[in-house]
Design an enzyme around this catalytic site. Structure first.
Site, PDB file in Angstrom:
ATOM      1  N   GLY A 145       5.592   3.249   0.264  1.00 57.69           N
ATOM      2  CA  GLY A 145       6.255   4.082  -0.737  1.00 57.69           C
ATOM      3  C   GLY A 145       5.408   4.143  -1.992  1.00 57.69           C
ATOM      4  O   GLY A 145       4.186   4.046  -1.951  1.00 57.69           O
ATOM      5  N   SER A 164       0.847  -1.186   0.000  1.00 56.69           N
ATOM      6  CA  SER A 164       0.000   0.000   0.000  1.00 56.69           C
ATOM      7  C   SER A 164       0.882   1.235   0.000  1.00 56.69           C
ATOM      8  O   SER A 164       2.119   1.142  -0.012  1.00 56.69           O
ATOM      9  CB  SER A 164      -0.909   0.010   1.236  1.00 56.69           C
ATOM     10  OG  SER A 164      -0.136   0.179   2.415  1.00 56.69           O
ATOM     11  N   LYS A 165       0.239   2.397   0.041  1.00 59.27           N
ATOM     12  CA  LYS A 165       0.982   3.658  -0.040  1.00 59.27           C
ATOM     13  C   LYS A 165       1.996   3.827   1.084  1.00 59.27           C
ATOM     14  O   LYS A 165       2.984   4.528   0.938  1.00 59.27           O
ATOM     15  CB  LYS A 165       0.000   4.833  -0.033  1.00 59.27           C
ATOM     16  CG  LYS A 165      -0.762   4.990  -1.333  1.00 59.27           C
ATOM     17  CD  LYS A 165      -1.669   6.216  -1.284  1.00 59.27           C
ATOM     18  CE  LYS A 165      -2.428   6.380  -2.599  1.00 59.27           C
ATOM     19  NZ  LYS A 165      -3.340   7.545  -2.541  1.00 59.27           N
ATOM     20  N   ARG A 166       1.729   3.191   2.214  1.00 59.92           N
ATOM     21  CA  ARG A 166       2.662   3.372   3.336  1.00 59.92           C
ATOM     22  C   ARG A 166       4.030   2.756   3.038  1.00 59.92           C
ATOM     23  O   ARG A 166       5.011   3.058   3.716  1.00 59.92           O
ATOM     24  CB  ARG A 166       2.091   2.762   4.624  1.00 59.92           C
ATOM     25  CG  ARG A 166       2.029   1.245   4.638  1.00 59.92           C
ATOM     26  CD  ARG A 166       1.539   0.714   5.980  1.00 59.92           C
ATOM     27  NE  ARG A 166       1.467  -0.731   5.991  1.00 59.92           N
ATOM     28  CZ  ARG A 166       0.437  -1.426   5.527  1.00 59.92           C
ATOM     29  NH1 ARG A 166      -0.609  -0.790   5.023  1.00 59.92           N
ATOM     30  NH2 ARG A 166       0.439  -2.746   5.569  1.00 59.92           N
TER      31      ARG A 166
END
Length: 469
Positions: free
Chosen positions: A242, A238-240
Site C-alpha cells: 500500500g 514496500s509499495k505492494r
C-alpha cells in the site's frame, strides 16, 4: 552538552514511512532535551537526486509537523569543505591516491568470490608512490589494519568490528566528488551532532565512519540503529503493501497527528498507552524504550487512530487539513456552512478526510443525480405527498433551527398518518442526494431553507418523470 540530532535523507524519491519514523525519533530526542534538530539533504548522488524529491522531503516534514532548527543543509553546497579535509588527510598520510580502474577492481572481486573470500579492495595503492602522470585516480582512506572498532549502540548494545574486515574506503571519486560516508562524517562533526538515530541498514557504515572521525580528531557521536519496518506479511515494507510515501497518506485522507502517533509506536512504547499527543511524546520519549524487534505495519491500526483523531481533535484543526480534500474534489467550502460545523456532525461517520469530503459535498454544491439505489427505494410515487407537505411546512418556518425542522417533519408524519421513515427517508434523499446523513434536523439546519425547497422540487420532478417513464 546540547543534544543535537539530524535527519539526513537522500533526495532520490519520496519521504517514505521508515525515513519519517527515523526523523520523528531524532526530532523527539532533540525536543526532549531542549536540543537542536538538523535537517540535512544528502544530495551528493547528483545523478539520482532531483529537485522534486527535495521538495517532497520538505513537504513531508512540514506536513508531519517536524520543524527543524537548522537547515535544510545541502551537501552539494559543502564540497569545498569536504575537499579541504580530504587534502588534510592526504597531507597527513591518512589517505592516498588509488589509480586502480573500476574494471581492474571488478576482476579482483570476481576472483575473490570464486575463492570464497569476501570481495574487497586489496590495498594495492596504499603505500605506492609510483603515481602515473595524468591518469584519473580516486582517493581512499587508510583504514587502520589492526584492532577493532567498538561502539555502544543505544538500542542494540555493544557492537564490535575488526579492522581487518574493513577495506580502504573511497572518500573521493575519480571525478572529484566526495562520497557518502565521508560527507556524513564531516557534516556530523561540523554540525555538532551528538546522537545519530538511523536505520539498522547503516550499522555496517558506522565503523568506517568512526575511523574517519578519529582520523580527523573529531568526537564520535552516540549511535542508535532502529530496526526495519515490515509489512503485514512479515516482509520488508514496500509499495505492494500500500502507501509507503508519507504524502500518499495525506492524499488518502489521514491526519498527520494520526500518522505521527502511529509511527512513534512502531518500535517505541510507554507501557500500554496507545494515544499520545505531541507534547506527551516529547515528554516521554527515550532511546532506551525503543525495541530491538522489527515492527509490522498495520493499516487497520492506523485507520483506527485516524478515526480517533478526526473525532477528538478540535474541529478547527481537522478543518485545516480537510479543506484540501474538498478542493481536490473540486468543492469550494468558502460559501456554505462552516467546515467546522460539518465536521462536528460527520466526524463519527468517516474513517478518512477523503471520505469526509466525499460524503459532505452536498453542503457546498448541488448534486447532478440522486444516488441510484436510494432514489429507487425512496423517491417513489408514494413519496410525493409526504415531500410536498413537508416542503410547505419547512418553507413556512421563520426560525430556521433544528427544533423547528424536526417539528415540521413530525407534524407531516402525524397529519398523513404515516411512520417517520415515510417522510424522513424521501426528505433525506431529496436534500442530500443519498440515503445516508446525520440526523435530518441538524443536517437541514446547515443548509439554506431555499436550497432545501429547490432540492425537494428536484426530487418531485424525479418522481414525476419516473411515473411517466
Amino acid at each position: 552538552m546540547t543534544v543535537t540530532t539530524r535527519f539526513a535523507p537522500s533526495p532520490t524519491g519520496y519521504l517514505h514511512v521508515g525515513g519519517a519514523r527515523t526523523a520523528l525519533y531524532s526530532w523527539l530526542l532533540a525536543k526532549r532535551h531542549g536540543g537542536n534538530f538538523v535537517l540535512r539533504i544528502e544530495d551528493t548522488d547528483i545523478e539520482r537526486s532531483t529537485d522534486d524529491a527535495k521538495q517532497a522531503i520538505l513537504d513531508g516534514m512540514n506536513w508531519l509537523g517536524l520543524n527543524w532548527d537548522t537547515g535544510p543543509v545541502y551537501q552539494t553546497d559543502r564540497f569545498d569543505r569536504y575537499r579541504e579535509l580530504i587534502q588534510k588527510l592526504l597531507d597527513e598520510g591518512l589517505a592516498y591516491k588509488c589509480f586502480m580502474s573500476s574494471e581492474e577492481l571488478d576482476e579482483i572481486r570476481e576472483a575473490q568470490k570464486e575463492r570464497g573470500e569476501k570481495p574487497r579492495y586489496p590495498g594495492t595503492w596504499r603505500d605506492r608512490t609510483d603515481h602515473p602522470e595524468g591518469e584519473a585516480f580516486a582517493i581512499r582512506f587508510k583504514n587502520p589494519q589492526e584492532g577493532s572498532v567498538v561502539f555502544d549502540d543505544r538500542i542494540r548494545g555493544r557492537i564490535e568490528f575488526s579492522n581487518t574486515e574493513l577495506d580502504d574506503l573511497v572518500i573521493q571519486r575519480s571525478d572529484g566528488t566526495p562520497t557518502y560516508n565521508f560527507c556524513v562524517v564531516v557534516d556530523d562533526w561540523d554540525m555538532g551532532i551528538t546522537h545519530v538515530v538511523r536505520g539498522e541498514d547503516h550499522i555496517n557504515n558506522t565503523p568506517r565512519q568512526i575511523n574517519i572521525l578519529k582520523a580527523l580528531g573529531a568526537p564520535v557521536p552516540d549511535y542508535a540503529h532502529v530496526s526495519m519496518i515490515l509489512g503485514d506479511d512479515g516482509k520488508k515494507l514496500s509499495k505492494r503493501h500500500g502507501a509507503v510515501g508519507v504524502m500518499q497518506y495525506r492524499d488518502d485522507g489521514f491526519l498527520p497527528q494520526a500518522l505521527v502517533n502511529y509511527l512513534v509506536r512502531l518500535g517505541w512504547s510507554h507501557g500500554d498507552q496507545e494515544i499520545f499527543s505531541m507534547e506527551e511524546m516529547i515528554e516521554l520519549f527515550s532511546l532506551d524504550a525503543i525495541g530491538l524487534s522489527a515492527s509490522a505495519f498495520n493499516t487497520e491500526k492506523l485507520i483506527w487512530l485516524n478515526q480517533h483523531y478526526i473525532k477528538s481533535l478540535p474541529a478547527s484543526e481537522v478543518a485545516h487539513h480537510a479543506k484540501w480534500h474538498f478542493e481536490q474534489q473540486g468543492v469550494s467550502v468558502d460559501s456554505g456552512p462552516s467546515l467546522e460545523s460539518v465536521i462536528s456532525i460527520q466526524a463519527d461517520r468517516v474513517k478518512t478526510l477523503k471520505e469526509l469530503a466525499q460524503i459532505s459535498a452536498y453542503f457546498y454544491q448541488d448534486f447532478d443525480d440522486f444516488d441510484e439505489k436510494a432514489a429507487k427505494k425512496h423517491l417513489r410515487p408514494v413519496a410525493k405527498e409526504p415531500l410536498s407537505v413537508v416542503k410547505d411546512k419547512l418553507m413556512a418556518i421563520t426560525d430556521w433551527k433544528p427544533e423547528s425542522i424536526q417539528a415540521a417533519i413530525n407534524e407531516t408524519a402525524e397529519s398523513l398518518g404515516v411512520g417517520m421513515g415515510k417522510v424522513g427517508m424521501p426528505l433525506r434523499v431529496a436534500a442530500t442526494g443519498s440515503g445516508n446523513s446525520p440526523s435530518l434536523d441538524i443536517t437541514l439546519n446547515l443548509l439554506p431553507k431555499d436550497k432545501i425547497g429547490e432540492r425537494i422540487d428536484k426530487a418531485l420532478t424525479f418522481i414525476a418523470n419516473r411515473e411517466n417513464s
